[in-house]
Design a protein around this motif. Structure first.
Motif, mmCIF file in Angstrom:
data_model
loop_
_atom_site.group_PDB
_atom_site.id
_atom_site.type_symbol
_atom_site.label_atom_id
_atom_site.label_comp_id
_atom_site.label_asym_id
_atom_site.label_seq_id
_atom_site.Cartn_x
_atom_site.Cartn_y
_atom_site.Cartn_z
ATOM 1 N N GLN A 4 53.590 8.037 58.342
ATOM 2 C CA GLN A 4 53.546 8.407 56.892
ATOM 3 C C GLN A 4 54.401 10.198 55.986
ATOM 4 O OE1 GLN A 4 50.094 9.542 53.483
ATOM 5 N NE2 GLN A 4 50.161 7.491 54.147
ATOM 6 N N ARG A 5 55.154 10.240 55.410
ATOM 7 C CA ARG A 5 55.819 11.433 55.029
ATOM 8 C C ARG A 5 55.305 12.330 54.157
ATOM 9 N NH1 ARG A 5 61.943 10.843 56.016
ATOM 10 N NH2 ARG A 5 61.824 8.776 57.671
ATOM 11 N N VAL A 6 54.620 13.363 54.150
ATOM 12 C CA VAL A 6 54.370 14.360 53.712
ATOM 13 C C VAL A 6 55.234 15.179 52.471
ATOM 14 C CG1 VAL A 6 52.666 13.420 54.757
ATOM 15 C CG2 VAL A 6 54.004 15.545 54.590
ATOM 16 N N ALA B 175 47.214 12.492 55.366
ATOM 17 C CA ALA B 175 47.718 11.598 55.453
ATOM 18 C C ALA B 175 46.920 10.888 56.842
ATOM 19 C CB ALA B 175 49.670 11.472 55.689
ATOM 20 N N VAL C 60 52.116 11.999 61.745
ATOM 21 C CA VAL C 60 52.471 12.995 60.006
ATOM 22 C C VAL C 60 54.068 13.131 60.032
ATOM 23 C CG1 VAL C 60 52.750 14.237 58.073
ATOM 24 C CG2 VAL C 60 50.632 12.373 59.647
ATOM 25 N N HIS C 61 55.146 12.618 59.200
ATOM 26 C CA HIS C 61 56.396 13.099 59.203
ATOM 27 C C HIS C 61 56.577 14.256 58.049
ATOM 28 C CE1 HIS C 61 60.674 14.178 57.659
ATOM 29 N NE2 HIS C 61 60.974 12.907 58.517
ATOM 30 N N ASP D 203 52.387 3.522 63.352
ATOM 31 C CA ASP D 203 52.009 4.234 61.885
ATOM 32 C C ASP D 203 52.631 5.200 61.702
ATOM 33 O OD1 ASP D 203 52.545 3.218 59.411
ATOM 34 O OD2 ASP D 203 50.023 3.217 59.128
ATOM 35 N N MET E 16 46.044 7.096 56.566
ATOM 36 C CA MET E 16 46.416 5.356 57.551
ATOM 37 C C MET E 16 45.117 5.076 57.414
ATOM 38 S SD MET E 16 49.756 7.470 59.308
ATOM 39 C CE MET E 16 49.627 8.622 59.595
ATOM 40 N N LEU F 190 49.219 7.222 65.224
ATOM 41 C CA LEU F 190 50.034 7.416 64.023
ATOM 42 C C LEU F 190 50.535 8.848 63.576
ATOM 43 C CD1 LEU F 190 46.123 6.970 61.991
ATOM 44 C CD2 LEU F 190 47.953 5.934 62.412
#
Length: 493
Positions: free
Chosen positions: A93-95, A116, A64-65, A91, A120, A62
């Motif tokens: 996720q952008r934050v 995030a 995180v962007h 996977d 996920m 996982l």
């Protein structure tokens, strides 16, 4: 680096990951593992070792962007490639990281990252999240907390295993007792490729300043400082557990409304140290960030001065976007600013202020975290009770002839303030919802309920009942009737 150092490092990493996996397997041998994967050397080692020990099919990487670096897109691509090369599901996720005044970028990024990661994990149905922090990270955390004057909870630093409030995945740190140098040896021995975040060299950040300017000097003069600080964290965590055990005893006595409020007199019957310990514990159960000792001491002082019989308007305590309130002997937090009067309408500003009923017998309204149930009533048995002049019991008052529901569309709307309702006879004077809520001792946070309207006429208010004015022209018949029931989500099976 010697081959002996490399093989020793590999063994230690594999053993640490194996121990974490064995603990998980004892609970669920088929459980999957999420690895928080930034692409740096630490998380690269953890993911690689997890695949070697547990197998690729059990791991999910996982990422995180944060968007804080111009290289963030390249890091995302690297992480996905690294995971795919090992056959691991990936996977990301952008934050958006808050740049609000008074909030450090480090803290805001950390909070966004964990939100995030938790989201996920929930999406993938994974209940274990592995993090790559190690002994050097732990030592830096203890030093930072010492320099900030933190209490025992802060000095306990990072727990090897921890399930945060409102999270579904337990955070596990398999590498917490290993040194950064040992992870570097593993990465080099396995020819891993990783990314270097340029912000890690920026000594304007407190942790980086410690890492580059303080701990190297400590290592020269106090070679065992990492182990010593790790022991300090363990001792602090042990002492904090004892304080938490005491707080749970006090919480059991003082808690009201499932922990969302405290009884004013019970709280203030405690001495200052014990009351402050309870306040800290209570705020953690609510998911608040820790408050300073000065702010908590001021809150306790104001509560003692205000007294239980006041409306709490004199309290001037704000924290984490919440205001401390005192209402009819209860102490609670309410979103907003203490300089403003307590919110007497809906407590949450909603993007959707109206929902239209489609005839469901069980109508869930997630915006209000609850459900309306429309239960058919035996009309022959209740014909007398549904008379608009019968107010002998609440159940009768909440029973409505079906024809009333069919007058116009039925909708749920947010409170706007100033709404009025008749709860006696249809011709009795109307009362404001605010007055009725106050009269019934319903605290502010429970007044955030959806109002049922038939057309533009207020029909039903949870915790209060049916607007009897709506029934003023309803003839007495044996027609089918419906009883409206409001259930909070926590009350649903």
């Amino acid at each position: 680096m010697t081959s002996t150092a490399a093989s020793s490092a590999e063994r230690l990493v594999i053993e640490a990951v194996g121990a974490a996996l064995s603990a998980l397997d004892a609970l669920d041998p088929n459980a999957r593992i999420a690895v928080a994967f930034s692409g740096g050397v630490d998380s690269s080692v953890l993911l690689d070792a997890a695949v070697r020990v547990a197998g690729a099919s059990r791991a999910v990487a996982l990422h995180v962007h944060h968007g804080l670096s111009p290289h963030a897109d390249a890091w995302l691509a690297h992480c996905e490639t690294f995971a795919r090369e090992r056959g691991v599901e990936f996977d990301a996720q952008r934050v958006e990281v808050s740049r609000a005044s008074g909030v450090s970028v480090e803290a805001a990024a950390r909070d966004a990252r964990y939100r995030a990661l938790d989201a996920m994990c929930a999406m993938h149905g994974i209940r274990t999240l592995w993090l790559a922090q190690h002994a050097d990270d732990q030592a830096e955390t203890v030093l930072l907390q010492l320099l900030r004057g933190a209490g025992l909870a802060g000095l306990a630093a990072m727990a090897p295993e921890f399930l945060p409030a409102n999270a579904t995945a337990t955070r596990v740190r398999p590498l917490l007792h290993l040194l950064r140098a040992q992870l570097d040896h593993y990465a080099s021995a396995h020819k891993l490729r990783w990314i270097d975040d340029e912000s890690n060299a920026d000594t304007r950040y407190a942790r980086n300043a410690l890492r580059h300017q303080v701990t190297p000097a400590l290592a020269v003069h106090f070679p065992g400082f990492r182990d010593a600080l790790s022991r300090t964290a363990v001792h602090a965590a042990s002492a904090q557990r004892l304080l938490d055990a005491l707080a749970r005893i006090d919480m059991e006595a003082a808690s009201r409304d499932e922990g969302r409020a405290l009884d004013h007199d019970t709280l203030l019957a405690l001495d200052d140290d014990r009351a402050l310990n309870l306040l800290r514990y209570w705020m953690r159960t609510l998911g608040f960030v820790a408050a300073s000792s000065a702010r908590l001491a001021d809150a306790l002082r104001q509560l003692r001065e205000a007294g239980a019989g006041t409306d709490g308007h004199r309290l001037r305590i704000d924290h984490a976007g919440q205001a401390l309130r005192s209402y009819r002997g209860l102490v609670y937090w309410e979103a907003g600013d203490s300089r403003e009067p307590a919110d007497e309408t809906a407590l949450v500003e909603r993007e959707i202020s109206e929902l239209v009923w489609q005839g469901e017998e069980v109508w869930h309204v997630p915006q209000w975290r609850g459900t309306f149930v429309f239960a058919t009533v035996d009309s022959a048995a209740t014909a007398a009770n549904v008379s608009p002049h019968n107010t002998s019991n609440i159940e009768a008052a909440d029973t409505i002839p079906l024809s009333v529901l069919q007058r116009a569309s039925l909708s749920a709307r947010a409170r706007r303030g100033g709404e009025r309702i008749r709860i006696g006879a249809p011709n009795a004077p109307s009362r404001t919802l605010k007055n009725l809520f106050q009269e019934r001792g319903i605290p502010a946070w429970k007044r955030d309920v959806p109002l049922l309207y038939v057309g533009d006429e207020l029909l039903f208010v949870p915790l209060i009942g049916v607007n009897r004015a709506v029934l003023r022209d309803v003839p007495l018949t044996d027609e089918a009737s419906v009883k409206i029931i409001w259930r909070e989500d926590l009350l649903l099976a």
